[in-house]
Design a protein around this motif. Structure first.
Motif, PDB file in Angstrom:
ATOM      1  N   PHE A 144      -0.836   6.509  -2.935  1.00  0.00           N
ATOM      2  CA  PHE A 144      -2.094   6.988  -2.843  1.00  0.00           C
ATOM      3  C   PHE A 144      -2.502   7.160  -1.181  1.00  0.00           C
ATOM      4  N   THR A 145      -3.291   8.056  -0.955  1.00  0.00           N
ATOM      5  CA  THR A 145      -3.565   8.639   0.585  1.00  0.00           C
ATOM      6  C   THR A 145      -4.384   7.544   1.077  1.00  0.00           C
ATOM      7  N   GLN A 146      -3.841   7.098   2.146  1.00  0.00           N
ATOM      8  CA  GLN A 146      -4.688   5.861   2.953  1.00  0.00           C
ATOM      9  C   GLN A 146      -5.666   6.770   3.790  1.00  0.00           C
ATOM     10  N   THR A 147      -6.913   6.138   3.814  1.00  0.00           N
ATOM     11  CA  THR A 147      -8.091   6.706   4.189  1.00  0.00           C
ATOM     12  C   THR A 147      -8.515   5.711   5.532  1.00  0.00           C
ATOM     13  N   ASN A 203       0.729  -1.167   0.025  1.00  0.00           N
ATOM     14  CA  ASN A 203      -0.044  -0.032  -0.062  1.00  0.00           C
ATOM     15  C   ASN A 203       0.873   1.284   0.231  1.00  0.00           C
ATOM     16  N   SER A 224      -6.536   2.665   0.718  1.00  0.00           N
ATOM     17  CA  SER A 224      -6.754   3.894   0.010  1.00  0.00           C
ATOM     18  C   SER A 224      -8.279   3.832  -0.470  1.00  0.00           C
ATOM     19  N   ASN A 225      -8.626   5.025  -0.928  1.00  0.00           N
ATOM     20  CA  ASN A 225      -9.767   5.002  -1.881  1.00  0.00           C
ATOM     21  C   ASN A 225      -9.632   4.282  -3.039  1.00  0.00           C
TER      22      ASN A 225
END
Length: 268
Positions: free
Chosen positions: A173-176, A169, A190-191
């Motif tokens: 990408f931004t982890q949400t 991961n 992430s999304n």
């Protein structure tokens, strides 16, 4: 098949040719029941839409959001193009995992070279490249089969968890959010790409966490279904009178070390 409401009339239009057909409650109940029953012995691997303008997973991929009984062993697959070697970039080429990110990951299904497509001809056969989640999802299905052969004690749910918890991961990408898989194992998502890029090598290795620092051990036969014990409490103190009898007696016996997700690793 694809399930969408193409004309916004409140009914799902079903079929690859988009031929309208209305499903009754019984039709849906039967379909959901079949998917639920399949998860008793297998993992549902679902390819997300190739429409990269979508902002969320389509309703077919999000069925576990509507029917909690389907959350047991389900993996959605996004298509992420991996470019470069020493310095890689990752770009989403499909619909995002969105609301299904907790049970979603990605694989590279971009520009897959295969027969049956135009572009190249060899010995009278045509070859070419194609792109889509239809080429990413089979990579995940094959990985599930490989894990099943290495971890015969794993249920379908455990196989899915292992693949999700080991995905890469760290791809920009931004982890949400995070999912806790047990024994202190947490993994972010992430999304866009869910838990990240499929990493079958990592899935085949011991998965541990700081809060599960010591593995477990089972000394016995090839049966993986036995109880495991803490490595700290696993010892044998024998009298000298036994000589090498213990060593000879255990010569054809495997010892299994268990990781935080109960994956057994045989030590001869």
């Amino acid at each position: 098949f694809t399930v969408v409401d193409t004309n916004n009339d409140g009914y799902y239009d079903i079929g690859v040719s988009n031929t309208p057909k209305t499903w009754t409650t019984n039709d849906w109940d039967g379909y959901i029941s079949s998917l639920d029953s399949f998860q008793d012995t297998g993992v549902v691997v679902f390819a997300l839409s190739n429409d990269d303008t979508k902002t969320d997973a389509d309703i077919s991929a999000a069925l576990p959001e509507l029917f909690s009984s389907l959350q047991e062993a389900w993996i959605n697959v996004a298509n992420v193009n991996i470019s470069g070697t020493t310095s890689q970039t990752h770009s989403l080429e499909s619909a995002p995992c969105g609301s299904t990110a907790e049970y979603c990951l990605a694989a590279d299904g971009t520009n897959i070279f295969m027969p049956g497509y135009t572009g190249y001809t060899l010995s009278g056969s045509t070859y070419g490249t194609a792109t889509g989640t239809s080429f990413a999802a089979p990579q995940v299905s094959g990985s599930i089969a490989l894990l099943a052969s290495h971890f015969p004690n794993h249920s379908p749910e455990a196989l899915a968890d292992r693949l999700l918890a080991s995905a890469n991961n760290e791809i920009g990408f931004t982890q949400t959010g995070t999912v806790t898989f047990g024994n202190g194992v947490e993994h972010g998502y992430s999304n866009e790409a869910g838990h990240g890029i499929l990493d079958i090598y990592a899935a085949l290795q011991p998965i541990t966490s700081d809060s599960y620092a010591r593995n477990q051990i089972y000394a016995g036969s090839n049966s993986l279904g036995q109880s495991a014990f803490s490595l700290d409490s696993t010892r044998a103190n024998m009298s000298r009178s036994f000589g090498d009898a213990l060593e000879i007696g255990l010569a054809n016996t495997n010892t299994y070390f268990y990781d935080a997700l109960d994956g057994g690793f045989a030590v001869g």
